[in-house]
Design an enzyme around this catalytic site. Sequence first.
Site, PDB file in Angstrom:
ATOM      1  N   HIS A   6      -5.130   1.611   7.192  1.00 30.26           N
ATOM      2  CA  HIS A   6      -3.663   2.230   7.426  1.00 30.26           C
ATOM      3  C   HIS A   6      -2.944   3.284   6.681  1.00 30.26           C
ATOM      4  CE1 HIS A   6       0.780   1.704   8.372  1.00 30.26           C
ATOM      5  NE2 HIS A   6       1.099   1.982   7.166  1.00 30.26           N
ATOM      6  N   GLU A   7      -3.433   2.759   5.042  1.00 31.71           N
ATOM      7  CA  GLU A   7      -3.253   4.286   4.216  1.00 31.71           C
ATOM      8  C   GLU A   7      -4.758   5.874   4.878  1.00 31.71           C
ATOM      9  OE1 GLU A   7      -0.368   1.511   2.866  1.00 31.71           O
ATOM     10  OE2 GLU A   7      -0.917   3.394   2.117  1.00 31.71           O
TER      11      GLU A   7
ATOM     12  N   CYS B 228       5.188   0.139   8.087  1.00 37.12           N
ATOM     13  CA  CYS B 228       5.410   1.423   7.170  1.00 37.12           C
ATOM     14  C   CYS B 228       6.355   1.604   6.058  1.00 37.12           C
ATOM     15  CB  CYS B 228       5.109   2.903   8.171  1.00 37.12           C
ATOM     16  SG  CYS B 228       4.407   3.934   6.831  1.00 37.12           S
ATOM     17  N   LEU B 229       6.341   2.014   5.015  1.00 41.40           N
ATOM     18  CA  LEU B 229       6.871   2.066   4.164  1.00 41.40           C
ATOM     19  C   LEU B 229       7.634   3.720   4.669  1.00 41.40           C
ATOM     20  CD1 LEU B 229       5.718   1.371   0.684  1.00 41.40           C
ATOM     21  CD2 LEU B 229       7.410   0.246   2.664  1.00 41.40           C
TER      22      LEU B 229
ATOM     23  N   HIS C 270      -3.310   7.511   7.236  1.00 43.65           N
ATOM     24  CA  HIS C 270      -1.549   8.743   6.276  1.00 43.65           C
ATOM     25  C   HIS C 270      -2.062   9.622   5.491  1.00 43.65           C
ATOM     26  CE1 HIS C 270       1.476   6.432   6.724  1.00 43.65           C
ATOM     27  NE2 HIS C 270       1.437   5.442   6.243  1.00 43.65           N
TER      28      HIS C 270
ATOM     29  N   GLN D 122       3.010   9.589   1.269  1.00 48.90           N
ATOM     30  CA  GLN D 122       4.118   9.802   2.340  1.00 48.90           C
ATOM     31  C   GLN D 122       5.448   9.612   0.521  1.00 48.90           C
ATOM     32  OE1 GLN D 122       2.072   5.603   2.272  1.00 48.90           O
ATOM     33  NE2 GLN D 122       4.353   5.201   3.670  1.00 48.90           N
TER      34      GLN D 122
ATOM     35  N   GLY E  92       0.309  -1.098   0.192  1.00 46.97           N
ATOM     36  CA  GLY E  92       0.538  -0.206  -0.382  1.00 46.97           C
ATOM     37  C   GLY E  92       0.386   1.036   0.000  1.00 46.97           C
TER      38      GLY E  92
END
Length: 170
Positions: free
Chosen positions: A134-135, A92-93, A138, A49, A44
């Site tokens: 989760h996204e 998380c990236l 963000h 991000q 994702g």
Amino acid sequence: LLPILIAPDPVLETVSTPVDTVTDEVRQQLDDMLETMYAAPGIGLAAIQVGIPKRMLVIDVARDGEDKQPLYIINPEITWVSDDDQLYEEGCLSLPEHYAEVERPAEVKVSYLDRNGEKQELHAEGLLAVCLQHEMDHLEGILFVDHISALKRNMILRKLLKQKRLATAS
Ligand SMILES: O=C(O)C[C@@H](Cc1ccccc1)[C@H](O)SCc1ccccc1
Ligand SMILES: [Zn+2]
């Protein structure tokens, strides 16, 4: 490929703005996000991000080797959540190599616009439900570490800040 912002970064705390019209520029940004996500690799990626404060995200929970089925999700809104929750060890990236258990509703229903600007409704469970929530966090400037103890969150952010300082110093 687009550079992925690393926490701590005030940009990651931005509340992203709704997309008015799904233009070719928006579609290009979504394609760039998807390519960046696959390369990370991740399942994702939210626009903020990569520094784009728009309420849009891409997801593909297909495992390696399976045929990819990317989701382009614009202006998502949660319309229903299940009573039962599920625990999942999230990463998380933007917080590389840090993981923590987060509890979220096990299933969600989300209405959104697809890459053609068409209204869609999605009923997600399992990993897709985790990733979607989760996204969508963000888009509100919320990171998964905001769901764990302040002690653990500060430890993780302090370590990432130290690594960022070392990286820029070297
Ligand atoms: O940084 C991101 O938002 C992408 C995350 C999404 C994600 C986090 C936790 C749980 C599910 C999805 C990255 O994909 S983290 C890498 C990853 C890959 C496979 C499974 C879980 C996490
Ligand atoms: Zn993330």
